[in-house]
Design a protein around this motif. Sequence first.
Motif, PDB file in Angstrom:
ATOM      1  N   ILE A  80       0.879  -1.164   0.000  1.00 44.10           N
ATOM      2  CA  ILE A  80       0.000   0.000   0.000  1.00 44.10           C
ATOM      3  C   ILE A  80       0.920   1.217   0.000  1.00 44.10           C
ATOM      4  N   ASP A  81       1.090   1.812  -1.165  1.00 38.42           N
ATOM      5  CA  ASP A  81       2.039   2.899  -1.395  1.00 38.42           C
ATOM      6  C   ASP A  81       1.611   4.170  -0.651  1.00 38.42           C
ATOM      7  N   VAL A  82       2.412   4.596   0.328  1.00 43.72           N
ATOM      8  CA  VAL A  82       2.077   5.786   1.107  1.00 43.72           C
ATOM      9  C   VAL A  82       2.118   7.053   0.265  1.00 43.72           C
ATOM     10  N   SER A  83       2.842   7.045  -0.849  1.00 42.49           N
ATOM     11  CA  SER A  83       2.906   8.237  -1.699  1.00 42.49           C
ATOM     12  C   SER A  83       1.736   8.309  -2.678  1.00 42.49           C
ATOM     13  N   SER A  84       0.901   7.283  -2.698  1.00 43.05           N
ATOM     14  CA  SER A  84      -0.273   7.284  -3.564  1.00 43.05           C
ATOM     15  C   SER A  84      -1.315   8.253  -3.025  1.00 43.05           C
ATOM     16  N   PRO A  85      -1.981   8.991  -3.908  1.00 40.33           N
ATOM     17  CA  PRO A  85      -3.034   9.900  -3.438  1.00 40.33           C
ATOM     18  C   PRO A  85      -4.216   9.159  -2.815  1.00 40.33           C
ATOM     19  N   THR A  86      -4.287   7.851  -3.014  1.00 43.73           N
ATOM     20  CA  THR A  86      -5.397   7.069  -2.454  1.00 43.73           C
ATOM     21  C   THR A  86      -4.987   6.271  -1.216  1.00 43.73           C
ATOM     22  N   PHE A  87      -3.839   6.600  -0.611  1.00 42.76           N
ATOM     23  CA  PHE A  87      -3.360   5.839   0.541  1.00 42.76           C
ATOM     24  C   PHE A  87      -4.402   5.783   1.664  1.00 42.76           C
ATOM     25  N   VAL A  88      -4.938   6.932   2.047  1.00 43.27           N
ATOM     26  CA  VAL A  88      -5.923   6.959   3.144  1.00 43.27           C
ATOM     27  C   VAL A  88      -7.157   6.153   2.765  1.00 43.27           C
ATOM     28  N   GLU A  89      -7.571   6.264   1.526  1.00 44.38           N
ATOM     29  CA  GLU A  89      -8.728   5.489   1.060  1.00 44.38           C
ATOM     30  C   GLU A  89      -8.446   3.986   1.140  1.00 44.38           C
ATOM     31  N   MET A  90      -7.235   3.580   0.749  1.00 49.04           N
ATOM     32  CA  MET A  90      -6.889   2.158   0.771  1.00 49.04           C
ATOM     33  C   MET A  90      -6.820   1.612   2.202  1.00 49.04           C
ATOM     34  N   ILE A  91      -6.216   2.378   3.116  1.00 44.10           N
ATOM     35  CA  ILE A  91      -6.126   1.868   4.484  1.00 44.10           C
ATOM     36  C   ILE A  91      -7.472   1.914   5.193  1.00 44.10           C
ATOM     37  N   SER A  92      -8.379   2.758   4.712  1.00 43.88           N
ATOM     38  CA  SER A  92      -9.694   2.854   5.362  1.00 43.88           C
ATOM     39  C   SER A  92     -10.505   1.574   5.199  1.00 43.88           C
ATOM     40  N   THR A  93     -10.074   0.696   4.303  1.00 44.69           N
ATOM     41  CA  THR A  93     -10.775  -0.584   4.117  1.00 44.69           C
ATOM     42  C   THR A  93     -10.281  -1.648   5.099  1.00 44.69           C
ATOM     43  N   LEU A  94      -9.219  -1.335   5.862  1.00 50.29           N
ATOM     44  CA  LEU A  94      -8.627  -2.294   6.794  1.00 50.29           C
ATOM     45  C   LEU A  94      -9.244  -2.133   8.189  1.00 50.29           C
ATOM     46  N   PRO A  95      -9.343  -3.235   8.941  1.00 50.28           N
ATOM     47  CA  PRO A  95      -9.820  -3.137  10.329  1.00 50.28           C
ATOM     48  C   PRO A  95      -8.827  -2.313  11.166  1.00 50.28           C
ATOM     49  N   THR A  96      -9.321  -1.369  11.929  1.00 48.33           N
ATOM     50  CA  THR A  96      -8.434  -0.484  12.692  1.00 48.33           C
ATOM     51  C   THR A  96      -7.868  -1.128  13.950  1.00 48.33           C
ATOM     52  N   ASP A  97      -8.428  -2.250  14.384  1.00 50.58           N
ATOM     53  CA  ASP A  97      -7.932  -2.853  15.623  1.00 50.58           C
ATOM     54  C   ASP A  97      -7.062  -4.086  15.393  1.00 50.58           C
ATOM     55  N   ASP A  98      -6.787  -4.453  14.140  1.00 49.37           N
ATOM     56  CA  ASP A  98      -5.856  -5.549  13.859  1.00 49.37           C
ATOM     57  C   ASP A  98      -4.426  -5.061  14.094  1.00 49.37           C
ATOM     58  N   PRO A  99      -3.479  -5.970  14.362  1.00 50.90           N
ATOM     59  CA  PRO A  99      -2.080  -5.562  14.501  1.00 50.90           C
ATOM     60  C   PRO A  99      -1.415  -5.404  13.122  1.00 50.90           C
ATOM     61  N   TYR A 100      -0.667  -4.326  12.969  1.00 48.99           N
ATOM     62  CA  TYR A 100       0.018  -4.033  11.709  1.00 48.99           C
ATOM     63  C   TYR A 100       1.489  -3.753  11.972  1.00 48.99           C
ATOM     64  N   VAL A 101       2.336  -4.216  11.044  1.00 47.79           N
ATOM     65  CA  VAL A 101       3.752  -3.877  11.011  1.00 47.79           C
ATOM     66  C   VAL A 101       3.986  -3.212   9.664  1.00 47.79           C
ATOM     67  N   VAL A 102       4.555  -2.015   9.696  1.00 49.20           N
ATOM     68  CA  VAL A 102       4.721  -1.206   8.491  1.00 49.20           C
ATOM     69  C   VAL A 102       6.206  -0.974   8.249  1.00 49.20           C
ATOM     70  N   TYR A 103       6.636  -1.123   6.986  1.00 52.00           N
ATOM     71  CA  TYR A 103       8.035  -0.862   6.649  1.00 52.00           C
ATOM     72  C   TYR A 103       8.138  -0.241   5.266  1.00 52.00           C
ATOM     73  N   CYS A 104       9.319   0.307   4.971  1.00 51.24           N
ATOM     74  CA  CYS A 104       9.612   0.892   3.655  1.00 51.24           C
ATOM     75  C   CYS A 104      11.067   0.555   3.311  1.00 51.24           C
ATOM     76  N   ARG A 105      11.769   1.442   2.644  1.00 53.46           N
ATOM     77  CA  ARG A 105      13.155   1.180   2.294  1.00 53.46           C
ATOM     78  C   ARG A 105      14.103   1.563   3.430  1.00 53.46           C
ATOM     79  N   THR A 106      13.910   2.759   4.001  1.00 53.96           N
ATOM     80  CA  THR A 106      14.843   3.241   5.024  1.00 53.96           C
ATOM     81  C   THR A 106      14.193   3.602   6.350  1.00 53.96           C
ATOM     82  N   GLY A 107      12.883   3.689   6.388  1.00 57.50           N
ATOM     83  CA  GLY A 107      12.189   4.046   7.620  1.00 57.50           C
ATOM     84  C   GLY A 107      11.484   5.385   7.582  1.00 57.50           C
ATOM     85  N   ASN A 108      11.757   6.210   6.579  1.00 60.52           N
ATOM     86  CA  ASN A 108      11.107   7.521   6.494  1.00 60.52           C
ATOM     87  C   ASN A 108       9.629   7.396   6.138  1.00 60.52           C
TER      88      ASN A 108
END
Length: 139
Positions: free
Chosen positions: A74-102
Amino acid sequence: MRVGHNGAMAARIVRVLLLMLTGLFVVVACGTSDDTSTGQSGAAAGSLAPGTVVIDVRTPEEYAAGHLQGARNIDVSSPTFVEMISTLPTDDPYVVYCRTGNRSAQAVAIMRSQGFTDVTDAGGIDEAQASTGLQVQSE
Protein backbone atom coordinates in the motif's frame (compact mmCIF):
# COMPACT_ATOMS: atom_id res chain seq x y z
CA MET A 1 0.88 40.40 6.68
CA ARG A 2 -2.03 41.70 4.60
CA VAL A 3 -5.59 41.14 5.77
CA GLY A 4 -6.55 39.31 2.53
CA HIS A 5 -3.95 36.66 3.13
CA ASN A 6 -5.09 35.52 6.59
CA GLY A 7 -6.60 32.28 5.26
CA ALA A 8 -3.52 31.40 3.22
CA MET A 9 -1.24 32.27 6.12
CA ALA A 10 -3.29 30.12 8.51
CA ALA A 11 -3.15 27.20 6.08
CA ARG A 12 0.62 27.60 5.77
CA ILE A 13 1.01 27.66 9.56
CA VAL A 14 -1.09 24.49 9.89
CA ARG A 15 1.04 22.73 7.25
CA VAL A 16 4.25 23.75 9.01
CA LEU A 17 2.91 22.56 12.36
CA LEU A 18 1.87 19.21 10.87
CA LEU A 19 5.32 18.77 9.33
CA MET A 20 6.94 19.62 12.66
CA LEU A 21 4.71 17.13 14.50
CA THR A 22 5.53 14.44 11.93
CA GLY A 23 9.23 15.17 12.35
CA LEU A 24 8.90 15.01 16.12
CA PHE A 25 7.10 11.68 15.82
CA VAL A 26 9.93 10.30 13.65
CA VAL A 27 12.56 11.44 16.14
CA VAL A 28 10.68 9.96 19.09
CA ALA A 29 9.91 6.72 17.25
CA CYS A 30 13.52 6.26 16.17
CA GLY A 31 14.85 7.06 19.63
CA THR A 32 13.39 3.99 21.33
CA SER A 33 13.82 0.27 20.82
CA ASP A 34 10.58 -0.66 22.56
CA ASP A 35 7.38 -1.15 20.62
CA THR A 36 4.88 0.62 22.83
CA SER A 37 1.90 -0.89 21.03
CA THR A 38 2.81 -4.44 22.07
CA GLY A 39 5.37 -3.95 24.81
CA GLN A 40 7.90 -6.13 22.94
CA SER A 41 11.42 -5.03 22.20
CA GLY A 42 12.04 -4.63 18.49
CA ALA A 43 15.38 -6.40 18.75
CA ALA A 44 13.90 -9.36 20.58
CA ALA A 45 10.86 -9.86 18.38
CA GLY A 46 12.09 -12.11 15.53
CA SER A 47 8.56 -13.22 14.76
CA LEU A 48 5.07 -11.84 14.41
CA ALA A 49 2.02 -12.27 16.59
CA PRO A 50 -0.72 -14.32 14.90
CA GLY A 51 -2.92 -12.19 12.68
CA THR A 52 -0.36 -9.42 12.19
CA VAL A 53 -0.65 -7.74 8.80
CA VAL A 54 2.65 -6.63 7.26
CA ILE A 55 2.40 -3.56 5.03
CA ASP A 56 5.10 -2.41 2.61
CA VAL A 57 4.48 1.29 1.92
CA ARG A 58 6.97 1.61 -0.95
CA THR A 59 6.06 2.04 -4.61
CA PRO A 60 4.77 -0.97 -6.57
CA GLU A 61 8.09 -1.06 -8.46
CA GLU A 62 10.10 -1.23 -5.24
CA TYR A 63 7.74 -3.88 -3.87
CA ALA A 64 8.10 -6.02 -7.03
CA ALA A 65 11.91 -5.84 -6.78
CA GLY A 66 11.81 -7.43 -3.31
CA HIS A 67 9.47 -7.41 -0.32
CA LEU A 68 8.94 -9.30 2.89
CA GLN A 69 7.09 -12.59 2.54
CA GLY A 70 3.32 -12.04 2.81
CA ALA A 71 3.52 -8.25 2.88
CA ARG A 72 0.74 -6.17 1.33
CA ASN A 73 1.80 -3.25 -0.84
CA ILE A 74 0.00 0.00 0.00
CA ASP A 75 2.04 2.90 -1.40
CA VAL A 76 2.08 5.79 1.11
CA SER A 77 2.91 8.24 -1.70
CA SER A 78 -0.27 7.28 -3.56
CA PRO A 79 -3.03 9.90 -3.44
CA THR A 80 -5.40 7.07 -2.45
CA PHE A 81 -3.36 5.84 0.54
CA VAL A 82 -5.92 6.96 3.14
CA GLU A 83 -8.73 5.49 1.06
CA MET A 84 -6.89 2.16 0.77
CA ILE A 85 -6.13 1.87 4.48
CA SER A 86 -9.69 2.85 5.36
CA THR A 87 -10.77 -0.58 4.12
CA LEU A 88 -8.63 -2.29 6.79
CA PRO A 89 -9.82 -3.14 10.33
CA THR A 90 -8.43 -0.48 12.69
CA ASP A 91 -7.93 -2.85 15.62
CA ASP A 92 -5.86 -5.55 13.86
CA PRO A 93 -2.08 -5.56 14.50
CA TYR A 94 0.02 -4.03 11.71
CA VAL A 95 3.75 -3.88 11.01
CA VAL A 96 4.72 -1.21 8.49
CA TYR A 97 8.04 -0.86 6.65
CA CYS A 98 9.61 0.89 3.65
CA ARG A 99 13.15 1.18 2.29
CA THR A 100 14.84 3.24 5.02
CA GLY A 101 12.19 4.05 7.62
CA ASN A 102 11.11 7.52 6.49
CA ARG A 103 7.95 6.57 4.62
CA SER A 104 7.00 3.94 7.20
CA ALA A 105 7.06 6.61 9.93
CA GLN A 106 4.81 8.82 7.79
CA ALA A 107 2.44 5.92 7.08
CA VAL A 108 2.23 4.93 10.76
CA ALA A 109 1.44 8.53 11.73
CA ILE A 110 -1.33 8.64 9.13
CA MET A 111 -2.70 5.27 10.20
CA ARG A 112 -2.80 6.30 13.86
CA SER A 113 -4.55 9.54 12.91
CA GLN A 114 -7.15 7.40 11.12
CA GLY A 115 -7.86 5.38 14.29
CA PHE A 116 -5.51 2.39 13.94
CA THR A 117 -4.63 1.22 17.44
CA ASP A 118 -1.91 -1.44 17.00
CA VAL A 119 0.60 -0.19 14.43
CA THR A 120 4.34 -0.83 14.62
CA ASP A 121 6.89 1.08 12.55
CA ALA A 122 9.44 -1.58 11.61
CA GLY A 123 11.61 0.98 9.78
CA GLY A 124 13.50 -0.01 6.65
CA ILE A 125 13.24 -3.39 4.96
CA ASP A 126 16.48 -4.67 6.53
CA GLU A 127 15.32 -3.73 10.04
CA ALA A 128 11.87 -5.16 9.34
CA GLN A 129 13.36 -8.44 8.13
CA ALA A 130 15.49 -8.73 11.25
CA SER A 131 12.65 -7.90 13.64
CA THR A 132 10.00 -10.08 11.98
CA GLY A 133 12.08 -13.03 10.79
CA LEU A 134 10.37 -12.83 7.38
CA GLN A 135 12.39 -13.49 4.24
CA VAL A 136 12.68 -11.08 1.31
CA GLN A 137 11.08 -12.36 -1.87
CA SER A 138 10.46 -10.87 -5.30
CA GLU A 139 7.54 -11.34 -7.65
